[in-house]
Design a protein around this motif. Structure first.
Motif, PDB file in Angstrom:
ATOM      1  N   VAL A  46     -37.614 129.174  60.250  1.00 31.06           N
ATOM      2  CA  VAL A  46     -36.605 130.150  60.685  1.00 31.06           C
ATOM      3  C   VAL A  46     -36.725 131.421  59.851  1.00 31.06           C
ATOM      4  O   VAL A  46     -36.708 132.539  60.384  1.00 31.06           O
ATOM      5  N   HIS A  47     -36.865 131.261  58.537  1.00 33.98           N
ATOM      6  CA  HIS A  47     -37.018 132.419  57.646  1.00 33.98           C
ATOM      7  C   HIS A  47     -38.213 133.270  58.074  1.00 33.98           C
ATOM      8  O   HIS A  47     -38.115 134.500  58.179  1.00 33.98           O
ATOM      9  N   ARG A  57     -32.706 138.483  64.175  1.00 37.29           N
ATOM     10  CA  ARG A  57     -32.151 138.084  62.888  1.00 37.29           C
ATOM     11  C   ARG A  57     -30.669 137.810  63.048  1.00 37.29           C
ATOM     12  O   ARG A  57     -29.818 138.590  62.638  1.00 37.29           O
ATOM     13  N   ASP A  58     -30.366 136.649  63.681  1.00 38.27           N
ATOM     14  CA  ASP A  58     -28.980 136.235  63.857  1.00 38.27           C
ATOM     15  C   ASP A  58     -28.911 134.711  63.944  1.00 38.27           C
ATOM     16  O   ASP A  58     -29.940 134.036  64.085  1.00 38.27           O
ATOM     17  N   LEU A  59     -27.713 134.183  63.843  1.00 35.85           N
ATOM     18  CA  LEU A  59     -27.535 132.728  63.841  1.00 35.85           C
ATOM     19  C   LEU A  59     -27.815 132.061  65.185  1.00 35.85           C
ATOM     20  O   LEU A  59     -28.383 130.974  65.207  1.00 35.85           O
ATOM     21  N   PRO A  60     -27.452 132.671  66.322  1.00 38.48           N
ATOM     22  CA  PRO A  60     -27.796 132.017  67.596  1.00 38.48           C
ATOM     23  C   PRO A  60     -29.305 131.798  67.770  1.00 38.48           C
ATOM     24  O   PRO A  60     -29.727 130.754  68.250  1.00 38.48           O
ATOM     25  N   ALA A  61     -30.104 132.762  67.349  1.00 33.10           N
ATOM     26  CA  ALA A  61     -31.562 132.597  67.443  1.00 33.10           C
ATOM     27  C   ALA A  61     -32.031 131.469  66.531  1.00 33.10           C
ATOM     28  O   ALA A  61     -32.892 130.659  66.907  1.00 33.10           O
ATOM     29  N   ALA A  62     -31.466 131.397  65.321  1.00 34.36           N
ATOM     30  CA  ALA A  62     -31.822 130.321  64.394  1.00 34.36           C
ATOM     31  C   ALA A  62     -31.397 128.972  64.954  1.00 34.36           C
ATOM     32  O   ALA A  62     -32.140 127.988  64.865  1.00 34.36           O
ATOM     33  N   ALA A  63     -30.204 128.904  65.552  1.00 33.25           N
ATOM     34  CA  ALA A  63     -29.707 127.651  66.129  1.00 33.25           C
ATOM     35  C   ALA A  63     -30.628 127.152  67.237  1.00 33.25           C
ATOM     36  O   ALA A  63     -30.832 125.939  67.380  1.00 33.25           O
ATOM     37  N   GLU A  64     -31.227 128.067  67.999  1.00 31.11           N
ATOM     38  CA  GLU A  64     -32.173 127.659  69.044  1.00 31.11           C
ATOM     39  C   GLU A  64     -33.416 127.010  68.444  1.00 31.11           C
ATOM     40  O   GLU A  64     -33.909 126.007  68.955  1.00 31.11           O
ATOM     41  N   LEU A  95     -28.817 132.319  53.923  1.00 33.02           N
ATOM     42  CA  LEU A  95     -30.113 132.989  53.933  1.00 33.02           C
ATOM     43  C   LEU A  95     -30.062 134.271  54.752  1.00 33.02           C
ATOM     44  O   LEU A  95     -30.590 135.307  54.338  1.00 33.02           O
ATOM     45  N   LEU A  96     -29.397 134.229  55.892  1.00 26.51           N
ATOM     46  CA  LEU A  96     -29.276 135.418  56.734  1.00 26.51           C
ATOM     47  C   LEU A  96     -28.530 136.526  55.997  1.00 26.51           C
ATOM     48  O   LEU A  96     -28.953 137.687  55.999  1.00 26.51           O
ATOM     49  N   ALA A  97     -27.434 136.178  55.342  1.00 28.18           N
ATOM     50  CA  ALA A  97     -26.667 137.174  54.586  1.00 28.18           C
ATOM     51  C   ALA A  97     -27.536 137.770  53.478  1.00 28.18           C
ATOM     52  O   ALA A  97     -27.530 138.990  53.260  1.00 28.18           O
TER      53      ALA A  97
END
Length: 175
Positions: A46-47, A57-64, A95-97
């Protein structure tokens, strides 16, 4: 006659406990190790995808991404899988923050390297690895940061003698 090949992570594990290194790296023993390694690879993936623009660079994309690969990580119990998934998502929030706060300083993400080192006795060792984050510092310096998915942070003393981080510093010194 060929150089011995070791990863920077493997050198760190070997320094910590040669027997554990042998069991996990050579014999591939330990289901827990497979689970922890799978989670670590997922966070790193994800990183990397965030850093190279492969996903937004957002949580929905990471969740996918997490959703696509989660079933391939071995868990002995469903409840533990759910708990670990929640922990992974919380680590991705942090990590995103951090990435957003440091975006201008990130020089690279997930950069692979291979360096041959010659030991004092003349033996050659091929050291390979992937540096997680290169962070530009004032004056043209570069700090290499290592993402960890462990539940607790290392102490300052642990970091000061961390073989894996020393390996990354050595790689930076060698280009």
């Amino acid at each position: 006659d060929d150089p011995v090949a070791l990863s920077v992570t493997g050198v760190g594990e070997l320094a910590d406990c040669p027997w554990r290194w042998f069991l996990t790296r050579v014999l591939r023993a330990g289901r827990h190790q497979q689970t922890a390694a799978g989670i670590g690879r997922l966070v790193h993936r994800v990183h990397e995808a965030w850093s190279n623009g492969e996903i937004s660079r957002d949580l929905p994309a990471a969740a996918e991404v997490v959703e696509r690969v989660w079933a391939s990580i071995p868990f002995e119990a469903g409840w533990y899988s759910v708990r670990r998934r929640d922990e992974v998502m919380q680590s991705l929030v942090r990590l995103l923050a951090w990435q957003q706060a440091n975006a201008e300083r990130i020089a690279f993400a997930e950069r692979s390297f291979v360096i041959e080192a010659v030991l004092p006795g003349g033996e050659a060792v091929l050291v390979r690895g992937t540096a997680d984050i290169g962070l530009a510092e004032g004056g043209g310096g570069l700090a290499v940061l290592d993402l960890k998915t462990a539940k607790s942070a290392p102490t300052r003393a642990d970091v000061a003698r961390h073989v894996q981080l020393a390996g990354y510093q050595w790689a930076v010194l060698h280009g």
